[in-house]
Design a protein around this motif. Structure first.
Motif, short mmCIF file in Angstrom:
data_model
loop_
_atom_site.label_atom_id
_atom_site.label_comp_id
_atom_site.label_asym_id
_atom_site.label_seq_id
_atom_site.Cartn_x
_atom_site.Cartn_y
_atom_site.Cartn_z
N LEU A 126 0.74 -1.08 -0.01
CA LEU A 126 0.02 -0.12 0.00
C LEU A 126 0.68 1.29 0.07
CD1 LEU A 126 -2.78 -0.83 2.82
CD2 LEU A 126 -2.89 -1.06 0.26
N SER A 127 0.38 2.16 -0.51
CA SER A 127 1.19 3.52 -0.62
C SER A 127 0.74 4.27 0.27
CB SER A 127 0.60 4.31 -2.02
OG SER A 127 -0.59 4.87 -1.77
N GLU A 146 -2.87 5.31 1.06
CA GLU A 146 -3.92 4.34 1.18
C GLU A 146 -4.20 3.81 2.65
OE1 GLU A 146 -2.84 0.94 -1.23
OE2 GLU A 146 -2.72 2.06 -2.99
N ASP A 184 -0.75 5.14 -12.43
CA ASP A 184 -0.63 4.52 -10.89
C ASP A 184 -1.32 5.35 -9.74
OD1 ASP A 184 1.54 3.31 -11.86
OD2 ASP A 184 3.03 4.68 -11.67
N SER A 192 -3.98 3.00 -7.29
CA SER A 192 -3.62 3.04 -5.89
C SER A 192 -5.08 3.48 -5.21
CB SER A 192 -2.95 4.44 -5.47
OG SER A 192 -2.88 4.59 -4.33
N ARG A 243 -7.02 -0.24 -5.17
CA ARG A 243 -6.67 -0.88 -4.21
C ARG A 243 -7.08 -0.37 -2.91
NH1 ARG A 243 -1.26 -0.03 -6.38
NH2 ARG A 243 -0.95 -1.64 -8.17
N GLN A 244 -7.20 1.03 -2.64
CA GLN A 244 -7.89 1.55 -1.57
C GLN A 244 -9.35 1.00 -1.37
OE1 GLN A 244 -7.47 5.80 -0.96
NE2 GLN A 244 -9.65 5.94 -0.32
#
Length: 963
Positions: free
Chosen positions: A20-21, A24, A104, A108, A111-112
């Motif tokens: 995870l960034s 996130e 990207d 992201s 994914r969140q």
């Protein structure tokens, strides 16, 4: 490993997802992300979704670029606006294309959404597969492909927890079993017989538990929910741009204000549905085909609907309603918790949901056979895919698990692809993708073989994809070699057919090899004499010159047949072909059929009056068998790609006519052939092999004559003297066997509006009838529709050409064309007879049939080459696997699947559990560690925690195949 269980092992650990960034948020996925429910209220689970067919009326690319890409982008943007919103994503084939086109930042954000349970992946397969015409191995592969793509892109939170099979036209027991082995907790579906639906609604058993296997016990039990209103929006509550229903207007100053009225309308719908389900939870789908291209339109109205229940607080029968955004998995968890709290018992389903009927006269059994050449192409392509995966894994080649051929076969499992219910242009696009994938696999095969053999120069191995119509430029030579690869993990022998020019041929193989040949319980040692191999020429089944107008290739004169002895387990042999004379070694002659035709221990006889088959002798058993080609007249305007309905004024199948010619055409030492001609579009060759457990019925049907303006559905019917009382057996997706009985359903009362179509079932690999003394079985080379209309009979539908159905769903008749004419379909049935329990040499007939079906599903693959192969023969295994285990299937990273191919009690000895030591199994791979995964290869077994339903622990099924 447990009996009949599919075990999965990764040898190289797999990395999951992407870290995870910093932007996130913390993961709160799974059941912990569900909105709160209240046991004292009626909980209404609203599930926004879009059903996106991977091809149907448009091709896959047309659907994606004109519709699906906008759906995914629009939904993501709408979900980000409100954390309460939910959406489910199903078809991984589309998601993969869309994902690769995103920035990207978007990735992201997605994914969140997944990590917070706001975007939930359900099903997770490459496509929403059909459940009638698919083979279980192909279903597993397309799930594995989809699940791995999802996991690699989105991480652990994206692991699907439920199956979402809302559009297939009937549902198989094996699908439920596979989903349970994938680690899923539930399956949701929409299509079940109208009589079954009515009974379940009356009994409030639309939610149930489904035992998917007669062999795996409670571990195969899965929660199943039949959707109330198919999978679309409730009437008057479709807010998509494609719909004309009124929006919800909350401005009281507007003359269009309707907020409270719309909430009350929805209460009426909820009341109607809630009376049909066993708990205080109901699931309502909000979506349809290709909806949410402008997701804000949908979500803003759903937001207002949910808020309206809080503002106006309507009640229903004295109970408040808790209306929430939800997902199928959240609904499953809520029902499970309620059932446990209230100590409820759900209905337990043990059979399947075939056949499916909307109405008394629309039985969806035609698609079991529709587009038979597509069904065969899919099986053929899968054969090459398994070969490719094995070789590239053994050699360390970079052939990705996510490859062109695997994607094309995954799409082909779709419920409008393998079924044959798509438009003809879409079918051609499916074929294009598959052939492209097959061609792209060959460079990897060549590289893999070269590496495995230790050759510095890459081999140039080629396949003849049109060899079944006697077209093969690679064998249109006086000298060439073939390399035959055996994808089974045990030695096998196989009769090979090679199109060649007329003449006298010499075949040589590697010489002086001693080997053990396995026949299940029998092992016999054979010493190959080497040198020349006995071969036999025969004529093609018909003239295929019409194809050359499109292909530009030559149709070869003859077919050369020989027996490839002892093909090594997961290995190969090289054979050299030389035409030593232009003088033919085969001279066509019409021999009489007065006596037995065949070999001393396997032969057939014919009726001299009508030229039809009279009896079969095999496995020390003689059985009177008549076989003939027939057809049903199709009911104009009803019988279509989906539906089989004979003409109501002439329901029974009609004999195709007299056999104009029954001729014993080949009396060689390897094979004996009888050719039967009914007319210029219906021919078959009955072929007996000197050393085989079956008799082959090589049939060719088409182009079907519809010059009388009547559609026809052509069948083959085998009539035996067995007294079966209407009972017969079919396989379930090529795996377990299911008990069938004419005019009978185990869970609801059957009515006889459609006496033929209503008794048809999908036959993926096998159908058989039996009595106490003998058993008669037919193994197929593709999926077909089949039945037993009378005692001792088996019939299978081969080809369909239907007229006057252009007003149907696709807007087209099912009268497909190929090479400038109506479709010609060619295929094989492998017929075997014997005593049910002992069979031949102590084997049960069930074991013999499993062996035949396995060898035909994963046949040795013939590669053609003019190169000199340095090593003429070898196996890539140090030892064969036991004969009652399947061959290995390989993928990158390395994935191994082991399978017991026999059910409980099918064979006294071979059904027992077997221990397999794979620590030193492979010659080219050193195993240093192992980890077991669920069947889809995306979840380590130790991380798999399925929901437990209290009632199933004490309901072990003891009925085998549910007789």
């Amino acid at each position: 490993m447990s009996l009949w269980k599919l075990g999965i092992i990764f040898i190289i650990p797999v990395l999951y997802g992407v870290p995870l960034s910093s932007k996130e948020r913390e993961t709160v996925c799974g059941y912990g992300s569900c909105h709160t429910v209240d046991d004292n209220k009626i909980n209404v689970h609203l599930v926004p979704h879009s059903h996106d067919d991977v091809g149907w009326l448009k091709t896959v690319d047309q659907y994606y670029y004109y519709e699906v890409q906008y759906i995914l982008s629009s939904v993501v943007a709408a979900l980000l606006e409100n954390p309460d919103r939910r959406f489910i994503q199903v078809e991984t084939a589309y998601f993969y294309t869309w994902w690769n086109q995103q920035t990207d930042l978007i990735k992201s954000e997605v994914r969140q959404l997944v990590n917070e349970g706001r975007l939930e992946i359900v099903n997770g397969a490459w496509s929403m597969n059909d459940e009638a015409a698919v083979h279980y191995q192909c279903t597993i592969d397309q799930y594995t492909l989809g699940l791995r793509v999802i996991e690699d892109a989105l991480g652990k939170c994206a692991r699907p927890r439920v199956g979402w099979q809302i559009d297939p036209f009937g549902h198989s027991r094996e699908q439920a079993s596979l989903l349970s082995q994938f680690g899923m907790d539930a399956i949701f579906f929409a299509r079940l017989d109208y009589r079954d639906r009515a009974k379940r609604q009356n009994d409030r058993s639309m939610d149930m538990l489904w035992r998917g296997s007669a062999n795996l016990g409670s571990g195969s039990t899965i929660f199943a929910s039949a959707l109330y209103h198919q999978y679309n929006c409730p009437s008057d509550f479709c807010f998509d741009i494609h719909c004309n229903d009124p929006p919800i207007i909350i401005d009281k100053d507007s003359p269009e204000y309707n907020w409270e009225d719309r909430v009350n309308e929805f209460v009426n719908f909820v009341r109607e549905q809630s009376q049909l389900y066993p708990t205080n939870h109901i699931l309502i789908t909000l979506g349809d085909d290709f909806q949410y291209q402008a997701a804000h339109n949908d979500f803003i109205n759903i937001d207002r609907l949910i808020e309206g229940f809080k503002v106006f607080n309507p009640t229903m029968d004295g109970k408040e309603l808790n209306v929430i955004y939800s997902t199928p998995s959240c609904y499953t968890k809520a029902v499970r918790d309620y059932v446990e709290a209230k100590n409820l018992t759900l209905d337990l389903k043990l059979d399947d949901f075939f056949p499916f009927s909307y109405t008394p006269n629309s039985v969806f059994t035609g698609y079991f056979t529709s587009r038979p050449t597509s069904k065969r192409l899919e099986r053929f392509a899968n054969n090459l895919q398994q070969v490719t995966k094995q070789l590239t894994a053994l050699s360390g080649d970079s052939y990705s698990y996510n490859n062109t051929l695997g994607q094309a076969i995954g799409v082909m499992q779709h419920h409008d692809a393998i079924t044959g219910t798509e438009k003809e242009a879409v079918e051609k696009d499916y074929h294009r993708s598959i052939v492209k994938g097959m061609n792209e696999a060959h460079p990897h095969i060549n590289s893999a073989f070269s590496s495995l053999i230790g050759m510095t120069d890459s081999l140039n191995l080629k396949s003849c994809l049109l060899s079944n119509v006697s077209i093969c430029s690679e064998s249109d030579k006086d000298e060439f070699s073939i390399l035959i690869y055996n994808p089974l993990a045990r030695n096998t022998s196989h009769y090979i057919q090679v199109p060649v020019n007329d003449g006298t041929w010499k075949i040589t193989d590697p010489s002086g090899t001693k080997y053990n040949e396995f026949y299940f319980t029998d092992i016999k040692q054979v010493l190959s004499t080497g040198g020349e191999i006995e071969n036999q020429l025969t004529d093609p089944i018909r003239n295929f010159d019409y194809i050359t107008k499109d292909t530009g290739e030559k149709v070869l004169d003859k077919v050369l047949i020989f027996r490839a002895e002892n093909l090594p387990a997961l290995g190969y042999k090289v054979y050299k072909f030389q035409r030593i004379s232009s003088e033919s070694s085969f001279h066509f002659s019409e021999l009489g059929i007065a006596g037995p035709i065949g070999f001393s221990d396997r032969y057939i006889t014919f009726n001299q009056d009508n030229g039809l088959l009279k009896s079969i002798t095999l496995h020390n058993t003689t059985l009177d068998v008549t076989q003939q080609l027939m057809f049903y007249k199709s009911c104009s305007g009803i019988s279509d790609a989906y539906v089989f309905r004979p003409d109501v004024d002439e329901r029974d199948a009609i004999e195709l006519g007299n056999v104009t010619n029954t001729v014993f055409v080949n009396d060689g030492n390897l094979i004996r052939e009888v050719k039967q001609v009914w007319n210029d579009w219906a021919t078959q060759i009955i072929r007996l092999y000197k050393e085989e457990d079956f008799i082959e019925f090589d049939w060719l049907v088409g182009p079907i004559d519809v010059s009388d303006d009547i559609g026809k559905e052509v069948i083959t019917r085998y009539s035996t003297e067995l007294n079966t009382g209407g009972v017969f057996y079919t396989d379930s997706n090529g795996r377990e066997i299911i008990y069938r009985k004419k005019d009978y359903r185990p869970t609801y009362e059957y009515t006889e509006e459609e006496p033929q179509a209503g008794n048809y079932y999908p036959v993926n690999t096998k159908i058989f009838v039996k009595d106490d003394e003998r058993r008669f079985s037919v193994i197929t080379d593709r999926s077909e529709g089949g039945s037993s209309m009378n005692s001792g009979e088996i019939e299978l539908m081969l080809n369909r050409n239907l007229l006057h159905t252009e007003e149907g769903v696709t807007g087209e008749n099912l009268n497909e064309t190929e090479y400038g004419q109506f479709l010609v379909a060619r295929g094989s049935h492998f017929v075997t007879v014997g005593e049910p329990t002992t069979g031949n040499s102590g084997r049960s007939m069930a074991a013999i049939e499993r062996d035949i079906a396995q060898r035909k599903f994963l046949q040795p693959w013939v590669f053609y080459t003019t190169d000199q192969v340095s090593v003429k023969e070898q196996s890539f295994l140090n030892a064969e696997l036991p004969v009652n285990r399947t061959g290995l299937k390989k993928k990158n990273k390395i994935l191994i699947r082991l399978e017991h191919i026999l059910e409980k009690n099918e064979d006294p000895e071979l059904s027992k559990q077997v221990t397999v030591d794979i620590s030193d199994l492979f010659k080219t791979i050193k195993i240093v560690s192992m980890e077991e995964f669920t069947l889809g290869a995306n979840t380590p077994l130790e991380e798999n925690e399925r929901l437990v339903w209290p009632q199933i622990a004490d309901t072990e099924d003891k009925s085998g195949s549910f007789e």
